[in-house]
Design an enzyme around this catalytic site. Structure first.
Site, mmCIF file in Angstrom:
data_model
loop_
_atom_site.group_PDB
_atom_site.id
_atom_site.type_symbol
_atom_site.label_atom_id
_atom_site.label_comp_id
_atom_site.label_asym_id
_atom_site.label_seq_id
_atom_site.Cartn_x
_atom_site.Cartn_y
_atom_site.Cartn_z
ATOM 1 C CG ASP B 71 44.237 44.537 76.576
ATOM 2 O OD1 ASP B 71 44.290 43.677 75.686
ATOM 3 O OD2 ASP B 71 44.399 45.747 76.362
ATOM 4 C CE1 TYR B 109 45.199 51.047 76.433
ATOM 5 C CE2 TYR B 109 45.052 48.776 77.193
ATOM 6 C CZ TYR B 109 44.948 49.705 76.189
ATOM 7 O OH TYR B 109 44.610 49.301 74.930
ATOM 8 C CG HIS B 199 46.297 38.426 69.641
ATOM 9 N ND1 HIS B 199 46.268 39.159 70.809
ATOM 10 C CD2 HIS B 199 47.595 38.125 69.427
ATOM 11 C CE1 HIS B 199 47.507 39.293 71.284
ATOM 12 N NE2 HIS B 199 48.327 38.680 70.450
#
Lengths: 135, 323
Positions: B71, B109, B199
């Protein structure tokens, strides 16, 4: 054999799936993408193939163009089943459009495929539709 | 397609004149799906976390560290690298949204870590991420394309990251959730999965629009390139999966999930699935955890033909139905 009616956005995934079913050109009809195009009015029985919209929510799952098409009673009385495209990564909304149309029109939700379908999806739908129309 | 106007003059974005309706549609989806990790009650998973043994906790933290790395790459390099290649100003705007959401994912996270884990555990996990060869290798393969000079190949790399590379990690919270563990954490991961699905779909769509305008030779080159990059990444992904899951014995189950998602990544790019049905038999519990209705039998055709599968009365908030 009945006809196929489908809706596909500019990404064309659903069109690609429908193309692989190898129907003759005059028995496949596309619901127009834009309001400025002439509306589609069906005269014989058909199975509807649609993608699920909305990316994860129930609202907006059925493309507006498909709602407009089904709002026409002439079309609604001729629909015999619905097949939907989707993506399990959209969670609860996976192929929701098919569930909604099936409930609204009281026809079976026949099959679900992801994106433009695998060769196995194409075979199963091809054979399934053949048996369906011959019964 | 001419992008000169984006480079040579400063242009104000006009959302009242849309060249590609997909830009508007995806913008609306992404903004409609907007969420923040602070809204997910991860602290309700503390008891569940404490039920996991030490090894299971370490595995979970490593998996999330790997996802954080991807990410981070996608938010700060990947999505940003696509902006100069955009063919409409609205496409540029969508990439800025994608980049921002990747940074939200990366932060989510950390939210899980700070809620459930101790500081030494967190430091250990990040140290592991820096030294795991296969994790570093996958990030480096992708980074090399982001820094390269081929806009189409950048989109392929980006789509494979969004639609394939995350899934060795996403498997674990789906597994825990199917066992009734870390269910709030899994809710958050499902939001991430939903975003990544949009995405991958969008970047893959833009790739296809670009490819269809090019020569047959170039189209063949891009197709070969895509399958070979996928296989390189897949080989590495198998090893990464073994590093993580061999000790608990779930490796083969995870690989099914990898191949299933690899097929969908290829489809997002307009290419046919590569792996066969017997290579992509995802554990039904994982599929149900991902999409609660995915395992319902909707195959009307393979049944006797007498039992109709009529959808249950579906609530729909759309007010444009006339019946």
């Amino acid at each position: 054999m009945g006809s196929l009616v489908y809706f596909s956005s500019v990404s064309g995934n659903t069109k690609r799936f429908v193309d692989k079913l190898d129907y003759s050109e005059d028995s496949v009809h596309r619901i127009p993408l834009r309001r400025t195009e002439d509306p589609l009015v069906m005269e014989d029985e058909f199975v509807l193939v649609v993608p699920t919209y909305g990316g994860g929510t129930v609202k907006g799952a059925v493309p507006k163009q498909v709602i407009t098409f089904l709002n026409d009673k002439r079309n609604r009385t001729l629909i015999r089943g619905v097949i939907t495209g989707g993506n399990t990564n959209f969670g609860e909304a996976y192929c929701k459009a098919g569930d909604i149309i099936s409930a609204k029109c009281q026809v079976p939700h026949m099959y679900r495929f992801e994106l433009f379908g695998t060769p196995q999806d194409v075979d199963q739908v091809k054979q399934g539709l053949e048996r369906f129309w011959h019964n | 397609m001419n992008t000169d106007h984006l480079k040579t003059s400063v242009q104000a974005i006009n959302w009242n004149r849309i060249d590609d309706p997909k830009d508007q549609e995806v913008w609306d989806r992404l903004t409609g799906n907007f969420w923040l990790p602070e809204k997910v009650p991860v602290s309700n998973d503390i008891q569940s976390w404490n039920r996991l043994n030490e090894f299971e906790q370490t595995l979970t933290m490593r998996v999330f560290t790997g996802l954080t790395l991807l990410d981070t790459v996608q938010g700060t390099v990947g999505a940003i690298s696509l902006i100069p290649d955009a063919v409409t100003p609205h496409e540029e705007a969508v990439y800025t949204n994608i980049a921002f959401m990747e940074s939200v994912h990366a932060k989510s996270y950390s939210q899980i870590f700070s809620t459930l884990c101790s500081t030494p555990q967190i430091d250990d996990a990040f140290r592991w991420g820096e030294t795991n060869e296969n994790l570093q290798k996958k990030a480096q393969i992708i980074m090399s394309y982001y820094k390269g000079d081929d806009p189409d190949k950048r989109k392929v790399a980006s789509t494979l990251l969004e639609s394939f590379l995350f899934y060795s990690g996403f498997y674990l919270p789906m597994y825990w959730s199917s066992r009734g563990e870390l269910t709030n954490t899994a809710d958050m991961i499902r939001l991430i999965i939903r975003d990544e699905a949009v995405h991958g779909y969008y970047i893959g769509y833009k790739f296809q629009r670009s490819v269809e305008k090019q020569s047959a030779e170039r189209q063949a080159e891009l197709k070969d390139y895509t399958y070979s990059l996928l296989m390189d990444l897949y080989d590495n992904e198998e090893e990464y999966t073994e590093d993580l899951y061999d000790p608990v014995g779930w490796t083969e189950d995870v690989k099914m999930f990898l191949r299933y998602n690899a097929n969908k990544a290829l489809m997002n790019l307009g290419y046919d699935a590569l792996f066969t049905p017997d290579q992509t038999e995802v554990n039904p519990a994982i599929l149900a955890s991902l999409s609660p209705n995915a395992d319902e039998n909707h195959d009307f055709f393979s049944g006797s033909g007498s039992s109709y599968v009529i959808g249950k009365a579906e609530e729909t908030e759309d007010d444009d139905w006339d019946f």
